[in-house]
Design an enzyme around this catalytic site. Structure first.
Site, PDB file in Angstrom:
ATOM      1  N   LYS A 177       0.835  -1.211   0.000  1.00 46.07           N
ATOM      2  CA  LYS A 177       0.000   0.000   0.000  1.00 46.07           C
ATOM      3  C   LYS A 177       0.868   1.258   0.000  1.00 46.07           C
ATOM      4  CE  LYS A 177      -3.454   2.864   0.720  1.00 46.07           C
ATOM      5  NZ  LYS A 177      -4.344   3.297  -0.357  1.00 46.07           N
ATOM      6  N   LYS A 246       1.343  11.850   5.814  1.00 48.57           N
ATOM      7  CA  LYS A 246       1.491  10.732   6.755  1.00 48.57           C
ATOM      8  C   LYS A 246       1.993   9.487   6.041  1.00 48.57           C
ATOM      9  CE  LYS A 246      -1.829   8.126   7.437  1.00 48.57           C
ATOM     10  NZ  LYS A 246      -2.304   6.818   6.891  1.00 48.57           N
TER      11      LYS A 246
END
Length: 304
Positions: A177, A246
């Site tokens: 991911k 992030k």
């Protein structure tokens, strides 16, 4: 794939832009569903009206469930839900936890090992695509975990996924991911800079798009990005710049832990760090184009 005759009880925490569509598909496709409120009660109340049950704490969610799906921001939020004083692990019940968040792979491995000692199984199943796909049940899911556990929860994943792609053992889903988001956010940074540089030279976004669209550099991500640029549709790609930063920070940590030099990743991270540092963290990713343009004294907004 055939579904089990007796469907397991599913818990869901993280009913945000992605989570509410995922949870609704689980419920619509016949699983007994218990949900946990976090930031907003709107999605919880809608799902309860459709037949879900509400749990007041993460511990109660675990007690009511056989499998719990998490779709929160990242590793700190996952840890709080699982390891908090009234968290999922507080029951000691042998549940399966599916972490669909974009989490730090090293933290996923740490948490999985800690939970294994208490008879709880954690697998990672992060997502790709958009809230629209979550609502339609056509998300891409990268899943890392033991083959037997993945096979057990596959029908639940297929309730909200168009594609489920096993990646290997626990932790590999979150690693894949990060790489997927690195590519996506890298393209976003490139588009933003190219559009601003073009505007500096007198090329409008419309002209830019007339060349790229339909050519080899076109694609679904480009099209959603440009839907905002051309049509000013704020909701074309609902992924906040702070979340992009992030994810790129997780990638930087992953690369550092592997003693891997990643200058491209650092450059992409810095693009988002500038945007967030300028107070634009709640804006969505395509709006990076406006931020880069403004920093360079040009505008991408069509005149008139």
């Amino acid at each position: 794939m055939s579904e089990p005759a007796l469907k397991e009880r599913v818990g869901f925490a993280g009913l945000g832009l992605m989570g509410q569509g995922m949870a609704r598909n689980i419920l619509k496709k016949g699983w007994p569903l218990t949900v946990l409120a976090h930031r907003s009660r709107t999605a919880v109340e809608a799902l309860v009206a459709e037949g879900a049950t509400e749990a007041k704490t993460a511990r109660a969610l675990a007690e009511a469930s056989d499998v719990v799906v998490l779709c929160v921001t990242g590793s700190p939020e996952v840890s709080a839900l699982v390891e908090g004083p009234d968290g999922l692990a507080a029951t000691g019940k042998p549940i399966v936890i599916i972490d669909c968040s974009t989490s730090d792979p090293s933290q996923t491995l740490r948490l999985a090992e800690s939970l294994r000692e208490r008879g709880i199984t954690l697998i990672d199943a992060p997502l790709s695509r958009t809230p629209k796909d979550a609502a339609a049940g056509t998300l891409d899911v990268m899943v890392g975990g033991d083959d037997a556990v993945v096979a057990r929860v596959l029908p639940i994943l297929e309730a909200f996924a168009g594609r489920v792609m096993p990646t290997g053992p626990t932790g590999t889903g979150h690693t894949m991911k990060l790489l997927n988001n690195f590519l996506a956010m890298g393209y976003a940074a490139l588009y933003a800079e190219a559009l601003a540089l073009g505007a500096k030279a007198g090329l409008t976004p419309k002209v830019f798009d007339s060349v790229i669209r339909g050519g080899r550099m076109d694609g679904p991500f480009y099209q959603t990005f440009m839907t905002y640029v051309l049509e000013r549709d704020r909701n074309a790609h609902q992924f906040a710049l702070r979340n992009a930063l992030k994810d790129m920070s997780y990638l930087a940590g992953f690369a550092s832990a592997a003693s891997f030099a990643n200058p491209m990743g650092a450059a992409v991270r810095n693009s988002f760090a500038l945007a967030v540092g300028a107070g634009r963290g709640e804006d969505y990713v395509p709006m990076l184009s406006d931020i880069v343009a403004e920093m360079n004294g040009v505008s991408l907004v069509p005149k008139g």
